[in-house]
Scaffold this motif. Structure first.
Motif, mmCIF file in Angstrom:
data_model
loop_
_atom_site.group_PDB
_atom_site.id
_atom_site.type_symbol
_atom_site.label_atom_id
_atom_site.label_comp_id
_atom_site.label_asym_id
_atom_site.label_seq_id
_atom_site.Cartn_x
_atom_site.Cartn_y
_atom_site.Cartn_z
ATOM 1 N N ALA A 162 0.818 -1.214 0.000
ATOM 2 C CA ALA A 162 0.000 0.000 0.000
ATOM 3 C C ALA A 162 0.851 1.263 0.000
ATOM 4 C CB ALA A 162 -0.924 -0.003 1.219
ATOM 5 N N GLY A 163 2.089 1.151 0.524
ATOM 6 C CA GLY A 163 2.953 2.322 0.647
ATOM 7 C C GLY A 163 3.963 2.451 -0.473
ATOM 8 N N PRO A 164 5.197 2.020 -0.254
ATOM 9 C CA PRO A 164 6.256 2.269 -1.247
ATOM 10 C C PRO A 164 6.022 1.610 -2.599
ATOM 11 C CG PRO A 164 7.026 0.776 0.493
ATOM 12 C CD PRO A 164 5.729 1.339 0.957
ATOM 13 N N LEU A 165 5.375 0.431 -2.642
ATOM 14 C CA LEU A 165 5.140 -0.214 -3.934
ATOM 15 C C LEU A 165 3.928 0.364 -4.654
ATOM 16 C CD1 LEU A 165 5.913 -4.005 -3.247
ATOM 17 C CD2 LEU A 165 7.408 -2.227 -4.162
ATOM 18 N N ASP A 166 3.024 0.996 -3.901
ATOM 19 C CA ASP A 166 1.856 1.684 -4.488
ATOM 20 C C ASP A 166 1.064 0.771 -5.431
ATOM 21 O OD1 ASP A 166 0.154 3.827 -4.816
ATOM 22 O OD2 ASP A 166 1.295 4.697 -6.480
#
Length: 388
Positions: A162-166
């Protein structure tokens, strides 16, 4: 649980809770209580229990339970809240890295080299054969893996995606992007639950609060039960393994770790009967060791990968280290060609916790002053009904 476990005695919480003085000082009520249990178990080992014309002898394999209980009962000076974190070895937070899972990790050669309690003290089960050895303290598979390091791992993977890989498109709305991405992730998870017939007991949504990821400097975890972690693991394996995302180092490592985690738990829990409930034969030893190594190495590599990119994901906890001890124990058994080795599930506590719940419900319907006597009477009546 009632056909494998036996109630010895009970003690209302109100009788001992006010006497807690910390791990070092102990609790005089609990200490005396456990001392009597140890004395009885020692007697049952040497003298046995006469039943009619038969005599049964009890052999204690170890002290099972969650880690805080074991620490308090044994007065351990090495525990999860100390700088020296491990009751089995000298791993710590400074000189002997507890998070090192490599074959040459410094802590491996210190395993069982000293006792975790003061050398001048004797814990309540000291007189039981092997009770004085550090291996008497048995790690609990449920609290260490699905309710511990496995839960950390799954929470970090969700936050990583959910964050860095989006990888999750934010759900429409006016909230923060992080919140909306996690909401979109749970929508996918909820659809999978409906399709597979699975349910979650506690983890009803993905939010920064229940994934303990409110700030990016927080290492993710969750407040879910062990059963929820098992279901979450299966979903992540299905999601990462089937979605047509562009492959990346992080996703590949996450998938390998999840498969290893799932396979290790299957080998410990699934299809067990008779001797396999307690021991692993050579084929299962090799499979379990390989699966556990795959999980531990993937976890370690992901922690390093995101640390280098300044993201707080895949934090190391003492439970990660305790899980490494199973890998070491099984590897040593394979190297020495042992036919059998302890199955980590032999000392898991889910069934014990269910049993405690059953006995606790019985005790609540008796007067506090007669709990030990009347609870055992109700228990014997219930056992007679079940056995007939």
């Amino acid at each position: 649980a009632t056909d494998r476990l036996f109630l010895i005695t009970t003690c209302p919480h109100k009788f001992y809770s006010g006497y807690n003085d910390g791990t070092a000082a102990g609790n005089p009520v609990i200490d005396r209580f456990m001392k009597e249990c140890g004395r009885s178990l020692t007697k049952c080992y040497y003298q046995g229990i006469p039943v009619g014309n038969q005599r049964f002898y009890l052999v204690c394999l170890g002290l099972a339970g969650d880690h805080p209980f074991q620490t308090k009962v044994c007065g351990a000076l090495r525990a999860h809240l100390c700088k020296s974190i491990c009751p089995h070895c000298h791993a710590n937070t400074s000189t002997i890295p507890f998070e090192d899972c490599s074959e040459n990790a410094a802590w491996r050669c210190t395993t069982f080299q000293s006792v975790p309690w003061a050398s001048t003290s004797k814990h309540p089960f000291f007189s039981i054969p092997r009770g004085a050895h550090p291996c008497f303290v048995r790690f609990d598979l449920m609290h260490m893996v699905p309710h511990g390091v496995g839960r950390n791992f799954c929470a970090s993977i969700v936050c990583m995606m959910a964050g860095p890989l989006d990888l999750f498109s934010p759900f429409p709305g006016n909230g923060l992007r992080k919140d909306r991405c996690l909401e979109a992730a749970y929508r996918l998870f909820d659809s999978w639950l409906r399709c597979t017939g699975n349910t979650m007991r506690d983890l009803k949504e993905f939010t920064p609060e229940n994934l303990q990821w409110k700030l990016n400097r927080d290492f993710p975890d969750s407040n879910c039960k062990a059963s929820d972690c098992t279901v979450l693991t299966k979903w992540l394996i299905d999601l990462i393994g089937t979605m047509p995302w562009e492959r990346s180092t992080a996703l590949d490592l996450a998938y390998q770790g999840l498969v290893g985690l799932d396979e290790f738990q299957r080998l410990c829990y699934s299809g067990l009967s008779g001797i396999e409930r307690l021991f692993m034969d050579r084929a299962r030893q090799i499979a379990a060791r390989n699966a556990l190594q795959q999980f531990l190495v993937s976890y370690s590599k992901l922690a390093k990968y995101w640390y280098e990119r300044r993201w707080c994901l895949f934090g190391f906890t003492p439970k990660y280290h305790y899980t490494c001890h199973w890998e070491q124990e099984i590897s040593e058994a394979i190297a020495s060609n042992q036919v059998w080795v302890w199955n980590p599930a032999a000392f898991a506590t889910p069934m014990m916790e269910d049993f405690v719940g059953v006995c606790s419900r019985m005790s609540r319907t008796t007067h506090p002053s007669t709990v030990p006597l009347n609870t055992i009477r109700k228990y014997l009546v219930e056992m007679k009904r079940l056995w007939h």
